[in-house]
Structures are given as C-alpha cells and as structure tokens.
Design an enzyme around this catalytic site. Sequence first.
Site: not given
Ligand SMILES: NC(=O)c1ccc[n+]([C@@H]2O[C@H](COP(=O)([O-])OP(=O)(O)OC[C@H]3O[C@@H](n4cnc5c(N)ncnc54)[C@H](O)[C@@H]3O)[C@@H](O)[C@H]2O)c1
Length: 269
Positions: A35, A73, A138
């Site tokens: 991360d 996200s 996004y």
């Molecule tokens: N949680 C959901 O319900 C949901 C729904 C649809 C899609 N998603 C996808 O699932 C993934 C995780 O979602 P989430 O809710 O945990 O999001 P989140 O924002 O809580 O976590 C994303 C993580 O990615 C890390 N990150 C961001 N940019 C980065 C980079 N350049 N290099 C390394 N790390 C980086 C951030 O520090 C963060 O910890 C995302 O790709 C999101 O788009 C999640």
Amino acid sequence: MPAPRTVLLTGAAGGLGTLMRALLPDYGYELRLLDLRPVEGEPDAVVADLADREAVREAVRGVDAIIHLAGISLEAPFEKILTANIEGTYHLYEAAREEGVERIAFASSNHAVGYTPRPRGDDPLIPVDTPRRPDTFYGLSKCFGEDLAQLYWDKHGLETVSVRIGSCFPEPTSVRMLSVWMSPADGARLFHAALTAEDVGHTVVHGSSANTRLWWDLTSARALGYDPQDDSEPFAAKLVAEQGELDPADPAQARLGGRFVTDPPIWPH
Ligand SMILES: NC(=O)c1ccc[n+]([C@@H]2O[C@H](COP(=O)([O-])OP(=O)(O)OC[C@H]3O[C@@H](n4cnc5c(N)ncnc54)[C@H](O)[C@@H]3O)[C@@H](O)[C@H]2O)c1
C-alpha cells in the site's frame, strides 16, 4: 495452473484490504501486502506507490497471484485517477508479466457500468456483458483496467477475473446498497474462487452477495465456483424505515451507480 499460495494484496491498508487481510488467510493464502500507506500492525508490508515501477516489480517477484485493490476508490480529478488507477494498474500488469505471475483478481466496480438503469419490477437482471457506461472518471478507470486485463490475456496469457464490486462493507448502509451489497465473507469467497477456478482467461463477474433485491446477474461468478451465502434482506426493514424505498423519478436513485451518476463532476483544475 496449480492453486496459488503466495498472493500479493495491493491496497492492503484500505477498507476492503483490511477486511480481506482478516479473511483470506483462512483459505490457506500467505499474503504479501502493499500500500501507499503503512498497514497497521503489519511491519513487513511493502509501502510503495504504484507509480514506482521498480518497487512494484520487486513486490510482485515470487508471488503466485495478485489481488489488485490499490487505487483511488471514489471520484477524483482526472489527473489523480490517471496516475493511481490507470498508470498504476498498467505498472502492476507489466510487473506481473515480467515476473511470470499467471493470475490477477482485479477490483473493478459497478461504476464501470454505473449509468445502466437499475432493474425495476420484473425487469431482467443486468447481464455481465451489458455495455460499458462509466458514471465517473473513476468508473472510466475501471473500464480501462478491464480492457488492460483482456489485452494481457490475449497477448500474454496472463489470466484475470475482473470483479465488478457492488459495495463490500460489514453491513449495507443505504437502500441502494441492499441490491449491490457483498458481505466481507462472500467477498473472500469470491476472491478465492477468482484465484482458483480453472481456465478463466479474462472473465468479468459481478461482485455481490445473493441479495433478495439483487440488480445484476451472478451467473459468471457462480461459474467460477462462487457460492454466496449472504443476503442483505435482514437489514432491509430498518434501512427502508429510515430512508424510504428508492424513488425511480430521482436520477440519483434510477441507475446502478446511484449518486455517482448525479454528484457534481470533479473536473481537472
Ligand atoms: N469497497 C467497495 O465496496 C468497493 C466497491 C467497488 C470497487 N471497489 C474497489 O476495490 C478497491 C478497494 O476499495 P476500498 O474500499 O478498500 O478503497 P480504499 O480507498 O479504502 O483503499 C484503497 C487503498 O489503495 C491505496 N492506494 C491508493 N493509491 C495507491 C497507489 N498509487 N499506490 C499504492 N496504493 C495506493 C490507498 O492507500 C488505500 O489504502 C478499489 O480499487 C476500489 O475501487 C471497492
């Protein structure tokens, strides 16, 4: 492909990453974590930006598979989405290709098709091959990720399951979420299926539990061996009492992407 054992989990400090860190070891995986931010309680986690190609390649070296969650996200200015989600995902795929990783589970999103009208009444469920209709920059980045996955399968034989996640949180918190909710336990079941099913090539699946109010078709997910065990319906009475049923005349409640469709756009500046 032999069952993967060592798995790189990108985005390990995030909401979904934290849930999956707790659940996936029960399936026998050894997780390597990455991360941008330190991962609480995990001093061995790789703290690196997906923009750092060398660091990404090093993190990928020696793993059997990758669960790619890292990225922005929510909606954000295009330049930020470009760096983290588009270029970052490209760097990860290049590293995987160079290091011979054979399987990736990619966290795509319902927002890749967010402008799709949500089913009402007896309408059929949204099929997994519904045309792309991203609702944000996004969502557009998730379309790119899915196409990148297809390219790397066709050109390099690197397999991906693109999971169009609905909402993966411990509990649904809105009436819309009742239809797209994926319980954390079902999330772990689906990622496990995505890593272990045979011959997936590039497969797109919808990521949710077996909700009574389901909007989309889970056939391609079930074909991987995914057998969802949860349903959001026990949360419905309370949420509907608080928020009311969805209003089809409200543009923010008429389409799969919900409010992402109508929130003011964040333009480059
Ligand atoms: N949680 C959901 O319900 C949901 C729904 C649809 C899609 N998603 C996808 O699932 C993934 C995780 O979602 P989430 O809710 O945990 O999001 P989140 O924002 O809580 O976590 C994303 C993580 O990615 C890390 N990150 C961001 N940019 C980065 C980079 N350049 N290099 C390394 N790390 C980086 C951030 O520090 C963060 O910890 C995302 O790709 C999101 O788009 C999640």
